[in-house]
Write a protein that holds these residues in place. Structure first.
Motif, PDB file in Angstrom:
ATOM      1  N   SER A 163       2.092  -8.029  -1.686  1.00  0.00           N
ATOM      2  CA  SER A 163       1.569  -7.460  -0.438  1.00  0.00           C
ATOM      3  C   SER A 163       2.341  -7.977   0.763  1.00  0.00           C
ATOM      4  CB  SER A 163       0.081  -7.800  -0.291  1.00  0.00           C
ATOM      5  OG  SER A 163      -0.680  -7.177  -1.306  1.00  0.00           O
ATOM      6  N   ALA A 164       2.692  -9.265   0.721  1.00  0.00           N
ATOM      7  CA  ALA A 164       3.458  -9.846   1.834  1.00  0.00           C
ATOM      8  C   ALA A 164       4.833  -9.199   1.957  1.00  0.00           C
ATOM      9  CB  ALA A 164       3.596 -11.350   1.641  1.00  0.00           C
ATOM     10  N   GLU A 165       5.473  -8.942   0.828  1.00  0.00           N
ATOM     11  CA  GLU A 165       6.789  -8.304   0.848  1.00  0.00           C
ATOM     12  C   GLU A 165       6.697  -6.891   1.415  1.00  0.00           C
ATOM     13  OE1 GLU A 165       9.010 -10.500  -2.924  1.00  0.00           O
ATOM     14  OE2 GLU A 165       7.686  -8.777  -3.279  1.00  0.00           O
ATOM     15  N   LEU A 166       5.677  -6.151   1.011  1.00  0.00           N
ATOM     16  CA  LEU A 166       5.507  -4.790   1.516  1.00  0.00           C
ATOM     17  C   LEU A 166       5.187  -4.793   3.004  1.00  0.00           C
ATOM     18  CD1 LEU A 166       3.604  -2.874  -1.311  1.00  0.00           C
ATOM     19  CD2 LEU A 166       5.955  -2.533  -0.538  1.00  0.00           C
ATOM     20  N   ASP A 167       4.395  -5.761   3.458  1.00  0.00           N
ATOM     21  CA  ASP A 167       4.099  -5.859   4.886  1.00  0.00           C
ATOM     22  C   ASP A 167       5.380  -6.092   5.680  1.00  0.00           C
ATOM     23  OD1 ASP A 167       1.410  -5.488   4.475  1.00  0.00           O
ATOM     24  OD2 ASP A 167       0.892  -7.617   4.602  1.00  0.00           O
ATOM     25  N   HIS A 168       6.234  -6.960   5.157  1.00  0.00           N
ATOM     26  CA  HIS A 168       7.490  -7.281   5.834  1.00  0.00           C
ATOM     27  C   HIS A 168       8.395  -6.055   5.911  1.00  0.00           C
ATOM     28  CE1 HIS A 168      10.712  -9.687   7.361  1.00  0.00           C
ATOM     29  NE2 HIS A 168      11.453  -9.631   6.271  1.00  0.00           N
ATOM     30  N   ILE A 169       8.476  -5.319   4.814  1.00  0.00           N
ATOM     31  CA  ILE A 169       9.317  -4.129   4.766  1.00  0.00           C
ATOM     32  C   ILE A 169       8.736  -3.023   5.636  1.00  0.00           C
ATOM     33  CG2 ILE A 169      10.073  -2.235   3.285  1.00  0.00           C
ATOM     34  CD1 ILE A 169      11.781  -4.705   3.013  1.00  0.00           C
ATOM     35  N   SER A 170       7.426  -2.819   5.560  1.00  0.00           N
ATOM     36  CA  SER A 170       6.815  -1.713   6.301  1.00  0.00           C
ATOM     37  C   SER A 170       6.958  -1.905   7.809  1.00  0.00           C
ATOM     38  CB  SER A 170       5.343  -1.548   5.922  1.00  0.00           C
ATOM     39  OG  SER A 170       4.577  -2.669   6.310  1.00  0.00           O
ATOM     40  N   ALA A 171       6.970  -3.163   8.288  1.00  0.00           N
ATOM     41  CA  ALA A 171       7.120  -3.414   9.724  1.00  0.00           C
ATOM     42  C   ALA A 171       8.460  -2.930  10.249  1.00  0.00           C
ATOM     43  CB  ALA A 171       6.948  -4.898  10.021  1.00  0.00           C
ATOM     44  N   ALA A 172       9.422  -2.750   9.358  1.00  0.00           N
ATOM     45  CA  ALA A 172      10.740  -2.248   9.750  1.00  0.00           C
ATOM     46  C   ALA A 172      10.781  -0.725   9.784  1.00  0.00           C
ATOM     47  CB  ALA A 172      11.808  -2.773   8.787  1.00  0.00           C
ATOM     48  N   HIS A 173       9.688  -0.085   9.435  1.00  0.00           N
ATOM     49  CA  HIS A 173       9.574   1.378   9.483  1.00  0.00           C
ATOM     50  C   HIS A 173       8.587   1.774  10.578  1.00  0.00           C
ATOM     51  CE1 HIS A 173      11.025   0.665   5.370  1.00  0.00           C
ATOM     52  NE2 HIS A 173      11.448   1.916   5.346  1.00  0.00           N
ATOM     53  N   PRO A 174       8.831   2.830  11.316  1.00  0.00           N
ATOM     54  CA  PRO A 174       7.857   3.280  12.314  1.00  0.00           C
ATOM     55  C   PRO A 174       6.535   3.718  11.694  1.00  0.00           C
ATOM     56  CG  PRO A 174      10.012   4.251  12.723  1.00  0.00           C
ATOM     57  CD  PRO A 174      10.077   3.609  11.376  1.00  0.00           C
ATOM     58  N   ALA A 175       6.581   4.139  10.433  1.00  0.00           N
ATOM     59  CA  ALA A 175       5.368   4.622   9.769  1.00  0.00           C
ATOM     60  C   ALA A 175       5.377   4.221   8.305  1.00  0.00           C
ATOM     61  CB  ALA A 175       5.258   6.145   9.884  1.00  0.00           C
ATOM     62  N   THR A 176       4.173   3.991   7.766  1.00  0.00           N
ATOM     63  CA  THR A 176       4.012   3.647   6.359  1.00  0.00           C
ATOM     64  C   THR A 176       2.881   4.480   5.769  1.00  0.00           C
ATOM     65  OG1 THR A 176       4.785   1.375   6.684  1.00  0.00           O
ATOM     66  CG2 THR A 176       3.439   1.794   4.738  1.00  0.00           C
ATOM     67  N   ALA A 177       3.115   5.041   4.593  1.00  0.00           N
ATOM     68  CA  ALA A 177       2.073   5.760   3.858  1.00  0.00           C
ATOM     69  C   ALA A 177       1.686   4.890   2.665  1.00  0.00           C
ATOM     70  CB  ALA A 177       2.583   7.129   3.401  1.00  0.00           C
ATOM     71  N   ARG A 178       0.575   4.176   2.811  1.00  0.00           N
ATOM     72  CA  ARG A 178       0.131   3.250   1.771  1.00  0.00           C
ATOM     73  C   ARG A 178      -0.835   3.921   0.811  1.00  0.00           C
ATOM     74  NH1 ARG A 178       1.363  -2.083   2.373  1.00  0.00           N
ATOM     75  NH2 ARG A 178       2.106  -2.818   4.395  1.00  0.00           N
ATOM     76  N   ALA A 179      -1.352   3.136  -0.121  1.00  0.00           N
ATOM     77  CA  ALA A 179      -2.300   3.640  -1.111  1.00  0.00           C
ATOM     78  C   ALA A 179      -3.464   4.323  -0.409  1.00  0.00           C
ATOM     79  CB  ALA A 179      -2.800   2.482  -1.980  1.00  0.00           C
ATOM     80  N   GLY A 180      -3.769   5.537  -0.839  1.00  0.00           N
ATOM     81  CA  GLY A 180      -4.888   6.286  -0.280  1.00  0.00           C
ATOM     82  C   GLY A 180      -4.536   7.166   0.893  1.00  0.00           C
ATOM     83  N   ALA A 181      -3.361   6.989   1.469  1.00  0.00           N
ATOM     84  CA  ALA A 181      -2.973   7.804   2.626  1.00  0.00           C
ATOM     85  C   ALA A 181      -2.973   9.280   2.250  1.00  0.00           C
ATOM     86  CB  ALA A 181      -1.589   7.391   3.122  1.00  0.00           C
ATOM     87  N   GLY A 182      -3.658  10.088   3.037  1.00  0.00           N
ATOM     88  CA  GLY A 182      -3.705  11.522   2.813  1.00  0.00           C
ATOM     89  C   GLY A 182      -4.696  11.978   1.764  1.00  0.00           C
ATOM     90  N   ALA A 183      -5.367  11.043   1.106  1.00  0.00           N
ATOM     91  CA  ALA A 183      -6.291  11.433   0.042  1.00  0.00           C
ATOM     92  C   ALA A 183      -7.591  12.016   0.596  1.00  0.00           C
ATOM     93  CB  ALA A 183      -6.596  10.228  -0.847  1.00  0.00           C
ATOM     94  N   HIS A 184      -8.054  11.501   1.728  1.00  0.00           N
ATOM     95  CA  HIS A 184      -9.347  11.922   2.266  1.00  0.00           C
ATOM     96  C   HIS A 184      -9.239  12.609   3.624  1.00  0.00           C
ATOM     97  CE1 HIS A 184     -11.032   9.601  -0.987  1.00  0.00           C
ATOM     98  NE2 HIS A 184     -10.406   8.532  -0.573  1.00  0.00           N
ATOM     99  N   GLU A 185      -8.145  12.417   4.312  1.00  0.00           N
ATOM    100  CA  GLU A 185      -7.930  13.078   5.586  1.00  0.00           C
ATOM    101  C   GLU A 185      -6.433  13.257   5.797  1.00  0.00           C
ATOM    102  OE1 GLU A 185      -8.082   9.041   8.366  1.00  0.00           O
ATOM    103  OE2 GLU A 185      -9.799  10.380   8.290  1.00  0.00           O
ATOM    104  N   GLU A 186      -6.108  14.187   6.680  1.00  0.00           N
ATOM    105  CA  GLU A 186      -4.690  14.487   6.901  1.00  0.00           C
ATOM    106  C   GLU A 186      -3.958  13.268   7.441  1.00  0.00           C
ATOM    107  OE1 GLU A 186      -2.689  17.340  10.029  1.00  0.00           O
ATOM    108  OE2 GLU A 186      -3.428  18.516   8.318  1.00  0.00           O
ATOM    109  N   TRP A 187      -2.762  13.024   6.913  1.00  0.00           N
ATOM    110  CA  TRP A 187      -1.960  11.883   7.313  1.00  0.00           C
ATOM    111  C   TRP A 187      -0.819  12.345   8.204  1.00  0.00           C
ATOM    112  CZ3 TRP A 187       3.226  10.848   6.760  1.00  0.00           C
ATOM    113  CH2 TRP A 187       3.644   9.532   7.012  1.00  0.00           C
ATOM    114  N   ALA A 188      -0.461  11.514   9.165  1.00  0.00           N
ATOM    115  CA  ALA A 188       0.717  11.763   9.990  1.00  0.00           C
ATOM    116  C   ALA A 188       1.390  10.424  10.260  1.00  0.00           C
ATOM    117  CB  ALA A 188       0.333  12.432  11.309  1.00  0.00           C
ATOM    118  N   PRO A 189       2.690  10.414  10.491  1.00  0.00           N
ATOM    119  CA  PRO A 189       3.367   9.146  10.794  1.00  0.00           C
ATOM    120  C   PRO A 189       2.709   8.426  11.966  1.00  0.00           C
ATOM    121  CG  PRO A 189       4.977  10.854  10.365  1.00  0.00           C
ATOM    122  CD  PRO A 189       3.644  11.538  10.435  1.00  0.00           C
TER     123      PRO A 189
END
Length: 295
Positions: A163-189
């Motif tokens: 989880s720590a590695e993914l947090d570090h990597i995701s901070a370098a992206h403007p947007a992250t689609a993690r587990a569950g993203a888009g499953a219950h409501e529309e997702w956008a960056p």
């Protein structure tokens, strides 16, 4: 994992950390991503580390996507990490960034409406020379994608990273689609960065989860502002569509302006952000609330 439909909401200029833990749904997302790009007249590149290229192409064909003609013309290209990121036997961040610039130039020259790239990032867990610069590379890549022509879907298998590695990597992206993203409501960056000749436009939300991405683009903007000739119009950071920014982001914005006196301005801050700016620099807050031309 992120729902496959999340890829439908990406636009040129987006750079997303997309996480998965199921190869079948990962394949479904990749095919949707490929299909959308081909339909829009974009060039589509896929750097695979999960599927063999021929197996992926056969699967895409089985999903109803005609891949043979786009392959023949070069609109669709599928290669492995060893043939792309690791072509020199090691991960060289600067070479990879230069590769993006060259790919964008080629796609533009060939008349494609945009460049659409998906990249499996599982190879980054291997003992590869240069891999410690991965997060730096991802952050710097935003300087290129913010131009608004190319988009990138960086696919990270959640089972390979902490989880720590993914947090570090995701901070370098403007947007992250993690587990569950888009499953219950529309997702956008979460955040969109768009760089133009007049400056930078921010849309969405910015906090510690994407701070490194914004920092990389601001660093580039500051460098350009310092090169402005005397009397030239200052560059502008358009904040009108930035719906949320935490205190660290507010300090980052003020710091960028302070580093370039009179050459970089903040414009269009919403009341909540203006209040944070006022705590840091009252004068800057007043200027940031005024309207200005979008970047």
């Amino acid at each position: 994992m992120a729902h496959p439909t999340t890829v439908d909401h990406l636009l040129p200029g987006d750079h997303v950390c997309w996480t998965f833990d199921d190869h079948e749904r990962h394949l479904a997302a990749l095919v949707r991503f490929l299909r959308g790009g081909l339909a829009r007249g974009e060039q589509v590149l896929y750097f695979t580390d999960t599927f063999l290229p021929d197996a992926f192409l056969a699967a895409a064909q089985a999903y109803g996507v005609e891949v043979r003609e786009p392959q023949r013309t070069g609109q669709l290209q599928v290669t492995t990490a060893e043939e792309s990121y690791l072509a020199g036997g090691a991960f060289e961040a600067e070479r990879a960034l230069d590769g993006w610039r060259a790919a964008i130039a080629r796609a533009r020259g060939q008349g494609y409406s945009a460049l659409r790239v998906a990249a499996d990032m599982g190879w980054t867990v291997r003992a590869t020379p240069g891999i410690k610069r991965l997060a730096w590379y991802e952050a710097q890549a935003n300087r290129i994608f913010a131009g608004g022509y190319a988009m990138a879907l960086c696919c990270y298998d959640r089972r390979l990273f902490t989880s720590a590695e993914l947090d570090h990597i995701s901070a370098a992206h403007p947007a992250t689609a993690r587990a569950g993203a888009g499953a219950h409501e529309e997702w956008a960056p979460m955040l969109r960065l768009r760089r133009g000749s007049e400056g930078l436009k921010l849309a969405g939300a910015a906090d510690r989860s994407n701070s490194e991405a914004l920092a990389g683009v601001l660093h580039d903007l500051v460098a350009d502002a310092r090169l402005l000739s005397d009397g030239a119009l200052p560059l502008v950071v358009d904040l009108a569509e930035l719906t949320f920014a935490d205190a660290a982001i507010a300090r980052l914005l003020v710091g960028a302006v302070a580093a370039t006196p009179g050459r970089l301005l903040l414009r269009g801050a919403r009341p909540a952000l203006a209040e944070q700016l006022a705590v840091i620099d009252p004068g800057q807050a007043r200027a940031a609330c005024s309207s200005g031309s979008p970047a």
